[in-house]
Design a protein around this motif. Structure first.
Motif, short mmCIF file in Angstrom:
data_model
loop_
_atom_site.label_atom_id
_atom_site.label_comp_id
_atom_site.label_asym_id
_atom_site.label_seq_id
_atom_site.Cartn_x
_atom_site.Cartn_y
_atom_site.Cartn_z
N UNK A 181 3.82 6.62 14.21
CA UNK A 181 3.75 6.37 12.87
C UNK A 181 3.44 4.92 12.47
N UNK A 182 3.03 4.72 11.08
CA UNK A 182 3.05 3.55 10.41
C UNK A 182 4.36 2.73 10.68
N UNK A 183 5.45 3.54 10.49
CA UNK A 183 6.92 2.77 10.46
C UNK A 183 6.94 2.21 11.79
N UNK A 184 6.64 3.24 12.97
CA UNK A 184 6.85 2.64 14.26
C UNK A 184 6.15 1.45 14.63
N UNK A 185 4.85 1.35 13.96
CA UNK A 185 4.12 0.07 14.25
C UNK A 185 4.92 -1.32 13.74
N UNK A 186 5.52 -1.01 12.60
CA UNK A 186 6.05 -1.94 11.66
C UNK A 186 7.26 -2.25 12.51
N UNK A 187 8.21 -1.61 12.93
CA UNK A 187 9.46 -1.98 13.76
C UNK A 187 9.38 -2.00 15.07
N UNK A 188 8.08 -1.91 15.86
CA UNK A 188 7.96 -2.17 17.11
C UNK A 188 8.63 -0.88 17.69
N UNK A 189 8.43 0.17 17.57
CA UNK A 189 8.95 1.31 18.28
C UNK A 189 7.78 2.29 18.63
N UNK A 229 0.84 -1.30 -0.10
CA UNK A 229 -0.22 -0.02 -0.20
C UNK A 229 0.83 1.28 0.14
N UNK A 230 2.07 1.23 0.70
CA UNK A 230 2.93 2.19 0.75
C UNK A 230 3.53 2.30 -0.81
N UNK A 231 3.95 1.36 -1.42
CA UNK A 231 4.55 1.36 -2.64
C UNK A 231 3.49 2.04 -3.79
N UNK A 232 2.23 1.80 -3.40
CA UNK A 232 1.27 2.31 -4.52
C UNK A 232 1.05 3.87 -4.21
N UNK A 233 1.49 4.23 -3.10
CA UNK A 233 1.10 5.65 -2.73
C UNK A 233 -0.06 5.97 -2.07
N UNK A 234 -0.86 4.71 -1.51
CA UNK A 234 -2.07 4.78 -0.85
C UNK A 234 -1.84 5.58 0.64
N UNK A 235 -0.58 5.24 1.51
CA UNK A 235 -0.20 5.62 2.38
C UNK A 235 1.23 5.78 2.41
N UNK A 236 1.89 6.30 3.62
CA UNK A 236 3.22 6.54 3.70
C UNK A 236 3.76 5.97 4.91
N UNK A 237 5.07 5.58 4.99
CA UNK A 237 5.59 4.88 6.20
C UNK A 237 5.52 6.01 7.52
N UNK A 238 5.60 7.36 7.22
CA UNK A 238 5.76 8.05 8.19
C UNK A 238 4.39 8.88 8.47
N UNK A 239 3.28 8.20 7.96
CA UNK A 239 2.11 8.88 8.17
C UNK A 239 1.60 8.68 9.52
N UNK A 240 1.07 9.56 10.63
CA UNK A 240 0.51 9.19 11.60
C UNK A 240 -0.80 8.38 11.65
N UNK A 241 -0.55 7.48 12.54
CA UNK A 241 -1.65 6.64 12.57
C UNK A 241 -3.01 7.08 12.71
N UNK A 242 -3.09 8.31 13.56
CA UNK A 242 -4.65 8.55 13.52
C UNK A 242 -5.15 9.41 12.43
N UNK A 243 -4.22 9.59 11.41
CA UNK A 243 -4.86 10.03 10.17
C UNK A 243 -5.54 8.98 9.61
#
Length: 397
Positions: free
Chosen positions: A151-159, A126-140
């Motif tokens: 952010x989405x990245x922090x969910x992915x890398x457990x931070x 979904x990031x690759x398609x431009x639907x979302x971004x890795x550093x997009x805030x989850x609450x958006x």
């Protein structure tokens, strides 16, 4: 963001095709996909085949390892492949002793936290398609998510610093264990029960299933379909993973393989409806198809792909780290080892992907054992992976 309604699939297809651009349309056309949600396609990296002599030599070595590893153990599914070519596979034990159903090549087993690698793959597509971004805030995306710095990245890398739902949903003042917890319940409890965080966002690594439960909700928000359907259409069906599915506690309890501790089958509990972090059933052959697809140049944009296989947590010294949906060991030599393990009830799992050698190692068991995790000791048979010998290796001698 593309907002999709189930009743508007035709409109969605037209809009999505336009948003993906000519390059994406060409890719879908190349793979003859009629589903606009299809993301991952079979590998077209033209990987070389092993010669008969090489295949036999490697098979002998892996078989020798396997017979020692699994001796006196009766519930497992095990596969080793290179360049998508199966070197060795073995299946043993029962999916369901009561029904005399044995584990075979097409028997789906709960892969526990190895599910995280597949959830991450869907998010990255979904990031690759431009639907979302890795550093997009989850609450958006999840409007009631109460933490505005994650952010989405922090969910992915457990931070993210989030608390594990398994812990706070075991507290009677927060949840009645007679009721089944859902992903939506976890999101709701954050606000209603004022669940505190374990740490501030992006300050340290803390492995947490809650992160991937939230990522599953993001997949649902962006695609407009339930996580199970999204995973099926984005990944499982395009790759021909015919024996892989997301467990639905309301429909699948009677058909899935049982899980055991010793000879005792384990019951489902109040946490068995949560998905994204777990709850995918699969087979070694299907997981091999997924791993093989990651070698296709079209799998992800290279810049994004590189972010998957880098470590993000260096607060303390050590070799262990986590990327985006993958664990890793980073040795001082520069060599890196990528894998993901899993455990849920009596199910244990291990997915090893040796990137340089294009080797896939899969071990699944529905009867609790730590032997599953020891398949990483096969890595030195294929490349320079300097694992230290420990007491657990004595059984392999």
């Amino acid at each position: 963001m593309l907002r999709i309604k189930k009743t508007c699939l035709i409109l969605f297809a037209a809009i999505f095709a336009a948003s993906c651009g000519k390059e994406k349309a060409t890719k879908a056309e190349k793979h003859h996909s009629d589903d606009p949600l299809a993301c991952i396609f079979p590998c077209e990296a033209n990987l070389p085949k092993l010669s008969k002599a090489e295949l036999q030599r490697k098979r002998n070595k892996v078989e020798h390892f396997a017979k020692k590893l699994w001796r006196d153990y009766d519930n497992y599914a095990f596969l080793v492949a290179q360049n998508g070519q199966i070197i060795y596979e073995d299946y043993n034990g029962f999916a369901n002793k009561y029904k005399d159903e044995k584990i075979g090549a097409e028997t789906p087993i709960h892969i526990a936290s190895v599910s995280k690698s597949l959830t991450a793959a869907a998010i990255l597509q979904l990031v690759n398609r431009g639907e979302i971004t890795l550093d997009q805030k989850v609450n958006t995306l999840l409007k009631t998510f109460p933490y505005d710095d994650i952010t989405i990245r922090m969910l992915l890398n457990h931070r993210s610093g989030l608390k594990n739902y398994a812990y706070f949903c075991d507290r009677p003042e927060i949840w009645n264990r007679k009721d089944t917890v859902t992903n939506a319940d976890i999101l709701r409890l954050f606000g209603e029960k004022n669940i505190p965080r374990e740490s501030r966002a992006d300050t340290r690594f803390a492995y947490c299933n809650t992160n991937y439960a939230m990522l599953a909700l993001i997949i649902e928000k962006v695609t407009g379909v339930k996580y199970g359907e999204a995973m099926d259409r984005m990944i499982f069906k395009p790759l021909g993973m015919k024996n892989t599915f997301v467990f639905d506690i309301h429909k699948d309890k009677a058909r899935v393989s049982l899980t055991y501790k010793g000879n005792m089958p384990l019951a489902f509990d109040h946490l068995d409806a949560v998905y994204g972090d777990k709850n995918i059933y699969s087979t070694p052959r299907d997981l091999m198809k997924f791993d093989l697809a990651t070698y296709d140049p079209d799998f992800l944009d290279k810049a994004l792909f590189d972010q998957v296989f880098k470590g993000y947590s260096y607060e303390s010294k050590g070799e262990k780290n986590y990327g985006l949906g993958l664990r890793m060991i980073e040795w001082k030599t520069g060599q890196k080892f990528y894998f993901h393990n899993g455990w849920w009830h009596g199910n244990t799992s291990s997915y090893v992907t040796l990137r340089k050698e294009k080797v896939t190692i899969i071990a699944l068991s529905n009867k609790y054992t730590k032997k599953t995790y020891m398949v990483r000791k096969l890595a030195p048979s294929f490349g320079d992976y300097p694992f230290k010998k420990d007491k657990a290796d004595e059984m392999l001698e």
